[in-house]
Design a protein around this motif. Structure first.
Motif, mmCIF file in Angstrom:
data_model
loop_
_atom_site.group_PDB
_atom_site.id
_atom_site.type_symbol
_atom_site.label_atom_id
_atom_site.label_comp_id
_atom_site.label_asym_id
_atom_site.label_seq_id
_atom_site.Cartn_x
_atom_site.Cartn_y
_atom_site.Cartn_z
ATOM 1 N N HIS A 159 0.843 -1.199 0.000
ATOM 2 C CA HIS A 159 0.000 0.000 0.000
ATOM 3 C C HIS A 159 0.876 1.247 0.000
ATOM 4 C CE1 HIS A 159 1.129 -0.740 4.157
ATOM 5 N NE2 HIS A 159 1.022 0.564 4.349
ATOM 6 N N ASP A 161 0.758 4.727 2.105
ATOM 7 C CA ASP A 161 0.058 5.079 3.346
ATOM 8 C C ASP A 161 -1.196 5.911 3.069
ATOM 9 O OD1 ASP A 161 1.704 3.698 5.128
ATOM 10 O OD2 ASP A 161 3.154 5.331 5.191
ATOM 11 N N HIS A 309 4.558 -0.180 -0.087
ATOM 12 C CA HIS A 309 5.342 -0.952 0.868
ATOM 13 C C HIS A 309 4.446 -1.889 1.669
ATOM 14 C CE1 HIS A 309 3.832 2.495 3.147
ATOM 15 N NE2 HIS A 309 3.868 1.709 4.204
ATOM 16 N N ARG A 324 6.152 6.457 13.489
ATOM 17 C CA ARG A 324 6.020 6.962 12.127
ATOM 18 C C ARG A 324 5.463 8.375 12.128
ATOM 19 N NH1 ARG A 324 1.672 4.608 8.186
ATOM 20 N NH2 ARG A 324 0.694 6.605 8.563
HETATM 21 FE FE FE2 Z 1 2.274 1.677 5.777
#
Ligand code: FE2
Length: 370
Positions: A159, A161, A309, A324
């Protein structure tokens, strides 16, 4: 997986859990998200646009190693916490070009990471995020193939993000605070490369399509599997299936298995089969793939407009915990005049050959206009 509502409803015939329609799943049906759907907005100009194309400030101190031809670069001899604004802009440019850039043994703190990332724009807030500044990323010891039997979101798949947002994220940075010795790797695939490796006929066809990026399936799964209430109602957003990168000007495929459910212009079976093809295309693109082994203090910064990713599920012992930070990007667009990475490489090569070929006697051609 024990959380899933379906696990409470066992078929008397097979002895296995029954997958429930969301309307009959009280955890999904009863949730009222506190925040509204996000509106489109104009993010600040991408910091990579301000960078020196040769990245001299950054690359005069950092040692650069490209991990594959298509994607992924490691920078050594540098602490992110020490980079100045010029170097940060150059880092962003390198990320737009290489898709993902890695660092090891970083001394960055969560506070420092948030501050660093605010340089790149407006910080995103994930639908399941409680803290407004960052999101905690854990690994997975679940079998995604099994989970997909009972809940609709392919949570372990490639995907970009939150690609379903009207303004999907541009840059993400993940810094690992706890990690097992082995397992929990993350893999990235270049969307420049995925576009380039389609046939010209397929490229032309896909350029005319919009991919349906949805948060609907994630919404249901967050509630049921994770037991967390999403902040915002689910949305379907139709983004160009091929997008133009605002900094590099390159074409990138804008389809991923994690959030894309089909193509707006196609009929159901056409759409399903094309999505099937793209699943194969993404998962078989070893020439545009890179896989990263994490350790405590490792950092990856990637560009969601240029790569997809996924975390590789494992069976490891011990915690995996990363921080993140993500910033919003522009609303995706497609410029038919933009070129692909392969076209650009070919054009530059030709221009150089042309320069050399037409060079007057006794010169190296550097004074000949392109
Ligand atoms: Fe992700």
């Amino acid at each position: 997986m024990a959380n899933l509502e379906a696990r409470k409803h066992i078929s008397p015939d097979s002895g296995f859990p029954i997958a429930l329609h969301p309307n009959f799943n009280p955890k999904i049906k009863n949730h009222v998200p506190p925040d509204p759907v996000r509106e489109e907005f104009q993010p600040p100009k991408d910091r990579a646009s301000f960078a020196d194309p040769e990245k001299k400030s950054l690359l005069s101190v950092a040692k650069r190693t490209d991990l594959t031809e298509s994607i992924g670069t490691v920078l050594e001899n540098v602490q992110l916490s020490q980079l100045n604004e010029k170097q940060l802009d150059e880092l962003a440019l390198l990320v737009t070009e290489r898709g993902v850039v890695y660092f090891r043994d970083q001394d960055l703190t969560t506070e420092g990471q948030v501050k660093l990332f605010e340089h790149y724009g407006t910080l995103d807030k994930h639908p399941a995020q409680k803290d407004v500044k960052h999101v905690i990323i854990q690994g997975s010891r679940e079998d995604h193939r099994e989970i997909n039997k009972y809940t609709p979101w392919p949570s372990g798949d490639f995907h970009a993000d939150t690609s379903f947002e009207v303004n999907p994220p541009s840059y993400s940075l993940l810094r690992m605070e706890e990690h097992p010795e082995v397992g929990g790797d993350t893999a990235w695939v270049s969307q420049y490369g995925l576009y380039d490796s389609l046939s010209p006929a397929m490229q032309k066809f896909v350029e005319g399509l919009h991919a349906i990026h949805t948060s609907r399936l994630q919404y249901d799964t967050i509630l049921d599997l994770w037991g967390t209430g999403p902040n915002r109602p689910p949305i379907d957003t139709h983004h160009p299936a091929v997008r133009t990168h605002p900094v590099t000007g390159l074409k990138a495929l804008n389809v991923n298995g994690g959030f894309v459910t089909g193509f707006a212009e196609l009929k159901k079976f056409e759409s399903d089969k094309l999505l099937d093809f793209f699943q194969y295309h993404i998962h078989s693109a070893d020439d545009h793939y890179v896989r990263w082994k994490w350790a405590v203090g490792s950092v990856a910064m990637w560009d969601n407009r240029a790569v997809v990713h996924r975390v590789i599920p494992g069976t490891y012992e011990g915690n995996r915990r990363g921080i993140r930070t993500t910033v919003f990007g522009e609303k995706p667009y497609f410029d038919p005049q933009s070129e692909s990475r392969k076209q650009r490489t070919g054009r530059i090569k030709k221009e150089k050959e042309g320069l050399n070929g037409s060079a007057p006697n006794g010169t190296n051609g550097t004074e000949t206009p392109a």
